[in-house]
Scaffold this motif. Structure first.
Motif, PDB file in Angstrom:
ATOM      1  N   MET A  46       1.055  -1.079   0.081  1.00 13.95           N
ATOM      2  CA  MET A  46       0.077   0.117   0.060  1.00 13.95           C
ATOM      3  C   MET A  46       0.939   1.258   0.062  1.00 13.95           C
ATOM      4  O   MET A  46       1.794   1.546   1.011  1.00 13.95           O
ATOM      5  N   ASN A  47       0.629   2.178  -0.973  1.00 11.77           N
ATOM      6  CA  ASN A  47       1.310   3.510  -1.080  1.00 11.77           C
ATOM      7  C   ASN A  47       0.795   4.549  -0.052  1.00 11.77           C
ATOM      8  O   ASN A  47      -0.429   4.945  -0.292  1.00 11.77           O
ATOM      9  N   ALA A  48       1.492   4.743   1.041  1.00 12.62           N
ATOM     10  CA  ALA A  48       0.905   5.590   1.997  1.00 12.62           C
ATOM     11  C   ALA A  48       1.668   6.657   2.470  1.00 12.62           C
ATOM     12  O   ALA A  48       1.169   7.671   3.186  1.00 12.62           O
ATOM     13  N   MET A  49       2.822   6.754   1.761  1.00 13.08           N
ATOM     14  CA  MET A  49       3.493   8.079   2.155  1.00 13.08           C
ATOM     15  C   MET A  49       3.776   8.995   1.311  1.00 13.08           C
ATOM     16  O   MET A  49       3.661   8.829   0.148  1.00 13.08           O
ATOM     17  N   THR A  50       3.769  10.259   1.678  1.00 16.39           N
ATOM     18  CA  THR A  50       3.887  11.390   0.921  1.00 16.39           C
ATOM     19  C   THR A  50       5.503  11.406   0.738  1.00 16.39           C
ATOM     20  O   THR A  50       6.263  10.756   1.596  1.00 16.39           O
ATOM     21  N   ILE A  51       5.912  12.352  -0.092  1.00 15.76           N
ATOM     22  CA  ILE A  51       7.477  12.570  -0.306  1.00 15.76           C
ATOM     23  C   ILE A  51       8.331  12.976   0.996  1.00 15.76           C
ATOM     24  O   ILE A  51       9.282  12.510   1.235  1.00 15.76           O
ATOM     25  N   GLY A  52       7.486  13.837   1.638  1.00 15.42           N
ATOM     26  CA  GLY A  52       7.846  14.252   3.171  1.00 15.42           C
ATOM     27  C   GLY A  52       8.327  13.171   3.921  1.00 15.42           C
ATOM     28  O   GLY A  52       9.385  13.104   4.597  1.00 15.42           O
ATOM     29  N   LYS A  53       7.290  12.283   3.884  1.00 17.70           N
ATOM     30  CA  LYS A  53       7.643  10.913   4.990  1.00 17.70           C
ATOM     31  C   LYS A  53       8.438  10.198   4.398  1.00 17.70           C
ATOM     32  O   LYS A  53       9.383   9.399   5.061  1.00 17.70           O
ATOM     33  N   LEU A  54       8.511  10.056   3.144  1.00 20.54           N
ATOM     34  CA  LEU A  54       9.671   9.025   2.507  1.00 20.54           C
ATOM     35  C   LEU A  54      11.030   9.828   2.904  1.00 20.54           C
ATOM     36  O   LEU A  54      11.823   9.034   3.134  1.00 20.54           O
ATOM     37  N   ALA A  55      11.169  10.980   2.526  1.00 20.07           N
ATOM     38  CA  ALA A  55      12.399  11.826   2.920  1.00 20.07           C
ATOM     39  C   ALA A  55      12.914  11.578   4.254  1.00 20.07           C
ATOM     40  O   ALA A  55      14.031  11.152   4.710  1.00 20.07           O
ATOM     41  N   ALA A  56      11.970  11.800   5.168  1.00 22.86           N
ATOM     42  CA  ALA A  56      12.256  11.674   6.671  1.00 22.86           C
ATOM     43  C   ALA A  56      12.564  10.138   6.806  1.00 22.86           C
ATOM     44  O   ALA A  56      13.544   9.905   7.740  1.00 22.86           O
ATOM     45  N   ALA A  57      11.891   9.206   6.307  1.00 30.07           N
ATOM     46  CA  ALA A  57      12.263   7.746   6.571  1.00 30.07           C
ATOM     47  C   ALA A  57      13.576   7.315   6.250  1.00 30.07           C
ATOM     48  O   ALA A  57      14.258   6.593   6.620  1.00 30.07           O
ATOM     49  N   GLY A  58      14.078   8.202   5.019  1.00 27.39           N
ATOM     50  CA  GLY A  58      15.214   7.920   4.398  1.00 27.39           C
ATOM     51  C   GLY A  58      16.479   8.747   4.842  1.00 27.39           C
ATOM     52  O   GLY A  58      17.600   8.767   4.629  1.00 27.39           O
ATOM     53  N   ARG A  59      16.012   9.581   5.962  1.00 21.54           N
ATOM     54  CA  ARG A  59      16.978  10.656   6.469  1.00 21.54           C
ATOM     55  C   ARG A  59      17.571  11.445   5.520  1.00 21.54           C
ATOM     56  O   ARG A  59      18.790  11.690   5.449  1.00 21.54           O
ATOM     57  N   VAL A  60      16.878  11.968   4.662  1.00 23.27           N
ATOM     58  CA  VAL A  60      17.384  12.971   3.468  1.00 23.27           C
ATOM     59  C   VAL A  60      16.219  14.100   3.588  1.00 23.27           C
ATOM     60  O   VAL A  60      15.200  13.856   3.945  1.00 23.27           O
ATOM     61  N   GLY A  61      16.493  15.106   2.621  1.00 21.92           N
ATOM     62  CA  GLY A  61      15.415  15.992   2.347  1.00 21.92           C
ATOM     63  C   GLY A  61      14.491  15.722   1.321  1.00 21.92           C
ATOM     64  O   GLY A  61      14.988  14.850   0.455  1.00 21.92           O
ATOM     65  N   VAL A  62      13.430  16.471   1.100  1.00 21.81           N
ATOM     66  CA  VAL A  62      12.741  16.294  -0.056  1.00 21.81           C
ATOM     67  C   VAL A  62      13.211  16.635  -1.271  1.00 21.81           C
ATOM     68  O   VAL A  62      13.094  15.839  -2.287  1.00 21.81           O
ATOM     69  N   GLU A  63      14.385  17.334  -1.426  1.00 26.26           N
ATOM     70  CA  GLU A  63      14.866  17.911  -2.869  1.00 26.26           C
ATOM     71  C   GLU A  63      15.854  16.683  -3.124  1.00 26.26           C
ATOM     72  O   GLU A  63      16.170  16.337  -4.333  1.00 26.26           O
ATOM     73  N   THR A  64      16.455  16.218  -2.047  1.00 17.86           N
ATOM     74  CA  THR A  64      17.174  14.851  -2.288  1.00 17.86           C
ATOM     75  C   THR A  64      16.305  13.905  -3.057  1.00 17.86           C
ATOM     76  O   THR A  64      16.948  12.935  -4.048  1.00 17.86           O
ATOM     77  N   VAL A  65      15.566  13.437  -2.501  1.00 17.97           N
ATOM     78  CA  VAL A  65      14.360  12.347  -3.161  1.00 17.97           C
ATOM     79  C   VAL A  65      14.020  12.693  -4.651  1.00 17.97           C
ATOM     80  O   VAL A  65      14.241  12.133  -5.565  1.00 17.97           O
TER      81      VAL A  65
END
Length: 129
Positions: free
Chosen positions: A1-20
């Motif tokens: 299930m796709n549940a994360m926004t890009i912000g949550k993905l970035a936080a989970a990967g410990r990077v910034g949104v711009e890095t994603v």
């Protein structure tokens, strides 16, 4: 299930949104289709993002990381091993250079500690000729 926004993905990967977004532009991360106006990410995306970060920490370039990700689908272990051995050789070279620099700096620090007349050997060593 796709549940994360890009912000949550970035936080989970410990990077910034711009890095994603940068990784997406480089083709390392997939940019999912919009669903209800938002792009949603899942644990597969988190795993891939973490892999990218870990590979970078291991010294791989983004191009090499892209190749490793592509190799995963083909199971080309020989090429993956070749890339890893290349990185090991580069790391060994850097270690040797750092050990040499450490040895030189240790010698200078010891000379400086001995005291004596004149300028400090550390200062003299780093002055341009």
């Amino acid at each position: 299930m796709n549940a994360m926004t890009i912000g949550k993905l970035a936080a989970a990967g410990r990077v910034g949104v711009e890095t994603v977004r940068f990784y997406q532009r480089r083709g390392l991360l997939v940019e999912p289709e919009r669903n209800g106006g938002l792009r949603r990410y899942d644990e597969t995306d988190v795993s891939r993002l973490r892999f990218i970060r870990a590979a970078q920490a291991g010294g791989f370039t983004l191009a090499e990381i892209g190749e490793l990700l592509a190799l995963d689908a083909t199971e080309d272990r020989a090429r993956a091993r070749e890339l890893a051995n290349k990185r090991i050789a580069e790391i060994d070279e850097r270690i040797a250079a750092l050990q040499s620099a450490r040895k030189s700096l240790r010698r200078l620090a010891d000379e400086c500690a001995e005291g004596g007349d004149g300028r400090c050997p550390i200062i003299e060593a780093f002055e341009p000729s």
